[in-house]
Design an enzyme around this catalytic site. Structure first.
Site, short mmCIF file in Angstrom:
data_model
loop_
_atom_site.label_atom_id
_atom_site.label_comp_id
_atom_site.label_asym_id
_atom_site.label_seq_id
_atom_site.Cartn_x
_atom_site.Cartn_y
_atom_site.Cartn_z
N GLU A 282 -47.47 -14.79 25.54
CA GLU A 282 -47.35 -15.55 24.29
C GLU A 282 -47.01 -16.98 24.66
O GLU A 282 -45.97 -17.25 25.24
CB GLU A 282 -46.29 -14.89 23.40
CG GLU A 282 -46.21 -15.43 22.01
CD GLU A 282 -47.54 -15.41 21.25
OE1 GLU A 282 -48.48 -14.69 21.63
OE2 GLU A 282 -47.64 -16.17 20.27
N ASP A 471 -45.08 -15.04 16.56
CA ASP A 471 -44.75 -13.91 17.45
C ASP A 471 -45.15 -12.58 16.81
O ASP A 471 -45.67 -11.69 17.48
CB ASP A 471 -43.24 -13.88 17.74
CG ASP A 471 -42.76 -15.17 18.38
OD1 ASP A 471 -43.57 -15.79 19.09
OD2 ASP A 471 -41.61 -15.55 18.16
P1 AMP Z 1 -46.28 -20.26 15.51
O1 AMP Z 1 -46.53 -21.72 15.33
O2 AMP Z 1 -46.73 -19.75 16.84
O3 AMP Z 1 -44.94 -19.78 15.12
O4 AMP Z 1 -47.28 -19.56 14.47
C1 AMP Z 1 -47.28 -19.86 13.15
C2 AMP Z 1 -48.37 -19.02 12.51
O5 AMP Z 1 -47.79 -18.28 11.47
C3 AMP Z 1 -49.47 -19.84 11.88
O6 AMP Z 1 -50.50 -20.09 12.82
C4 AMP Z 1 -49.95 -18.95 10.74
O7 AMP Z 1 -50.97 -18.10 11.20
C5 AMP Z 1 -48.71 -18.12 10.42
N1 AMP Z 1 -48.05 -18.56 9.19
C6 AMP Z 1 -47.31 -19.68 9.02
N2 AMP Z 1 -46.88 -19.80 7.76
C7 AMP Z 1 -47.36 -18.72 7.10
C8 AMP Z 1 -47.29 -18.27 5.74
N3 AMP Z 1 -46.64 -18.97 4.81
N4 AMP Z 1 -47.89 -17.09 5.42
C9 AMP Z 1 -48.56 -16.37 6.37
N5 AMP Z 1 -48.68 -16.77 7.65
C10 AMP Z 1 -48.09 -17.92 8.02
C1 GLC Z 2 -39.09 -20.06 20.83
C2 GLC Z 2 -37.74 -20.64 20.52
C3 GLC Z 2 -36.89 -19.68 19.72
C4 GLC Z 2 -37.66 -19.16 18.52
C5 GLC Z 2 -39.02 -18.66 18.92
C6 GLC Z 2 -39.85 -18.31 17.73
O1 GLC Z 2 -38.96 -18.98 21.71
O2 GLC Z 2 -37.07 -21.01 21.71
O3 GLC Z 2 -35.70 -20.30 19.32
O4 GLC Z 2 -36.95 -18.11 17.93
O5 GLC Z 2 -39.71 -19.64 19.66
O6 GLC Z 2 -41.15 -18.08 18.10
#
Ligand code: AMP
Ligand code: GLC
Length: 486
Positions: A282, A471
C-alpha cells in the site's frame, strides 16, 4: 452500463464476496501502526492559529513548500496548501515540538487506530478473516490497545526461540513508547483567509503530521525473520506498508540501503515454500524522492505482486521512475487527467513488473492487471465493487465493526460525477481501438498487453472522516481478490 445497473452490480458483488471471504486462510500485515489524534478543523480554529504566528513567514513558506515540519509556521503553510488544493498530504516531523504546540493550541477530537498496517489489520479482522497476523516493529502497550480485541488478530513473539502468536496486548514491548500522528481533517466549502489571500476548500481531505521519532525502524528481529516461512501455513497473502518511514541516513551510520535490503528479504522469506502467496504494497505520500524511488525500484519492482495507490500517489510514483510529463498530466486540472491516470497505471504495471495496480480516485477505480494473472476479469471486478461498498461504509460510519455493517454502504449511491468522468476515458479507449464501448461500459477490458477493470464507485456526500478510506479500499479489494482466487 447505466447507473442503476452499477448499483445492482455492487449489491451482487457484496453478497458474492461475503460468501467467498471465509475461504481466505489468513493475511500477514506489517509494518506501520500508530495512534491518530484526529481534529476536524473549523474556520475559527484556522483564524486563531494564524494569529499566533507571523503572517509574512506563512506566505513565504507557502511558496517554498516545506517537506518537513519543524515549526508551527511550517505546519500552517502545509495546512493552507492542502486546504487550498483539497489534496491529502502527509508531512514528517522528527521532534515532539509540534505535537506539544498542537496540544496547547488545538485539542484533538478523538484518538483512534492509525497507520496503514494497523488500520488494515483491524479492517480484515472485522470483515471476518480467520487469521490476521499483524507485525509492528515498535509495538507499545498503548498502541496494542487500539487493535481489535478479536482472538483472530495476533502478533508474532519469539519466546525461548519458539514462535508464538499472541494478541498485541500480550505481545508488546514495555520499553516502546507510543507514536502519535496528528490528522487535521477539513471540509469542502470552508473559507480560509490569511492576509489578503482567500480561498474556499474544494474537497474534504486531510493533512497528516507524521511523527518519526529516531527509534522508528522498518525492521524485524533476526529470530523472527528466520521463522517467517512458518507463518505461510496460515496465510494466503501479505499486505505491507510503512516503508515511507525509512530514512536516508541513521545516526549509527547505516543508510536506507540496509533497510531496503532487509525489507526485500522479509518478502522473499514470506514467499519461501508458498509460491502462491500474493504480496500487496500500500503506497502513500512520500516526500523524500530518494526513498520514494528506492521503495518502487528496489522493493516493489520484481518482488511484489500488487500495488494500491490514489491519484496523487500515481503522479508521485511516475515522477521518480522517469515519467515526469505523464506525472504532471495526472494532476492537471484538465479533463484529460483521467486518460493520463489510466496510462500512468499501465506504465506502473509494466515498469515495476507487477501483476496488479489498483488506483482509487473519488468516484471511480481503475485496476490494471497483467495477462498472466490467474483470476478472470469478472473476479477482479467483483473485488473492486466490494471495495467501493466498503469505502462508502467507512465514509458513512467512520468505522466498520462487522461484515454486516458493510450492507450500510450499499445504501450510498454510485457517484454520477465519477460515472461521467469515466466517459472521457471510455471515449479515449474506444477511439484508440483499445476496446469497444460495450466492453468499456461493462468495466472489463482485455488488451494484448494487459487487462483493465474500471468501475464507478459510491461516494458519501458528507463523510465522517477521510483518513483511512484508501486503506479500506485497497485491503478490501485485495482480500476479496484472494477469496475469488480460491
Ligand atoms: P487515500 O488518499 O489513500 O486515503 O484514499 C482516499 C480514497 O478514499 C479516495 O481515492 C476515494 O476513493 C475514497 N474516498 C474519499 N472520500 C470518500 C467519500 N466521501 N466516499 C467514498 N469514498 C471516498
Ligand atoms: C498513514 C499515516 C497514518 C494514517 C494512515 C491512513 O499511515 O501515517 O497516521 O492513519 O496513513 O491511511
Amino acid at each position: 452500463m447505466e447507473l442503476e445497473l452499477w448499483e445492482k452490480a455492487h449489491a451482487e458483488a457484496f453478497l458474492n464476496i461475503k460468501e467467498s471471504l471465509p475461504k481466505v486462510r489468513g493475511m500477514f500485515v506489517a509494518y506501520n501502526s500508530n495512534i491518530d489524534a484526529i481534529k476536524h478543523i473549523t474556520e475559527g480554529d484556522i483564524a486563531k492559529l494564524i494569529k499566533l504566528v507571523d503572517l509574512n513567514e506563512i506566505q513565504q513558506k507557502v511558496a517554498s513548500y516545506p517537506r518537513e515540519i519543524q515549526t508551527p509556521v511550517d505546519f500552517l503553510a502545509r495546512l493552507i496548501i492542502a486546504m487550498r488544493d483539497g489534496k491529502a498530504a502527509e508531512v514528517p516531523t522528527y521532534t515532539s515540538d509540534i505535537h506539544e504546540w498542537l496540544m496547547d493550541n488545538l485539542v484533538f477530537d478523538k484518538a483512534r487506530m492509525g497507520g496503514q498496517a494497523g488500520i488494515i489489520s483491524n479492517h480484515l479482522v472485522h470483515l471476518g478473516i480467520r487469521k490476521v497476523i499483524t507485525y509492528v516493529p515498535w509495538l507499545s502497550s498503548e498502541q496494542a490497545e487500539y487493535f481489535s480485541k478479536s482472538k483472530n488478530l495476533v502478533h508474532p513473539v519469539i519466546k525461548d526461540d519458539v514462535l508464538l502468536l499472541k494478541h498485541p496486548t500480550e505481545a508488546y514491548n514495555p520499553k516502546f513508547k507510543p507514536r502519535v500522528n496528528w490528522i487535521i481533517e477539513f471540509s469542502k466549502g470552508m473559507k480560509v483567509k490569511y492576509g489578503c489571500e482567500q480561498f474556499e476548500v474544494p474537497r474534504d481531505n486531510r493533512l497528516i503530521i507524521s511523527s518519526r521519532p529516531p527509534w522508528i525502524r522498518i525492521d524485524m528481529p533476526r529470530k523472527l525473520y528466520d521463522q517467517l516461512p512458518k507463518l505461510q501455513e496460515d496465510v494466503d497473502g501479505a499486505i505491507l506498508a510503512g516503508y515511507q518511514m525509512i530514512r536516508e541516513n541513521y545516526e549509527d551510520g547505516t543508510t536506507y540501503h540496509e533497510y531496503i535490503g532487509r525489507a526485500v528479504n522479509v518478502i522473499e522469506r514470506l514467499k519461501e515454500g508458498n509460491s502462491d502467496i500474493r504480496i500487496h504494497v500500500e503506497f502513500t505520500s512520500i516526500s523524500n524522492k530518494v526513498i520514494r524511488k528506492a521503495i518502487l525500484k528496489d522493493i516493489v519492482c520484481r518482488h511484489v505482486h500488487s500495488l494500491g495507490l490514489d491519484t496523487v500517489e500515481v503522479a508521485n510514483a511516475l515522477n521518480v521512475i522517469g515519467f515526469e510529463e505523464l506525472a504532471y498530466s495526472v494532476i492537471d486540472k484538465d479533463e484529460k487527467a483521467i486518460v493520463a491516470l489510466y496510462e500512468g497505471a499501465v506504465r506502473l504495471l509494466h515498469e515495476l513488473k507487477l501483476e496488479r495496480v489498483h488506483v482509487h480516485s473519488l468516484g471511480f477505480y481503475i485496476c490494471v492487471i497483467s495477462k498472466d494473472h490467474p483470476l478472470g476479469l469478472e473476479g477482479h471486478k467483483k473485488a473492486l465493487l466490494f471495495a467501493s461498498t466498503l469505502a462508502a461504509t467507512q465514509a458513512s460510519l467512520g468505522d466498520i465493526h462487522s461484515i454486516d455493517d458493510v450492507a450500510k454502504g450499499l445504501e450510498v449511491p454510485v457517484s454520477r460525477k465519477g460515472y461521467e468522468e469515466l466517459e472521457i476515458l471510455g471515449k479515449y479507449l474506444v477511439r484508440r481501438d483499445i476496446c469497444s464501448m460495450e466492453e468499456f461500459e461493462d468495466g472489463c477490458i482485455s488488451t494484448p498487453t494487459h487487462d483493465v477493470v474500471i468501475i464507478p464507485t459510491k461516494i458519501v456526500d458528507d463523510p465522517v472522516a477521510t483518513v483511512g478510506i484508501g486503506d479500506a479500499i485497497s485491503a478490501g479489494a485485495f482480500v476479496a481478490m484472494l477469496a475469488e482466487m480460491k
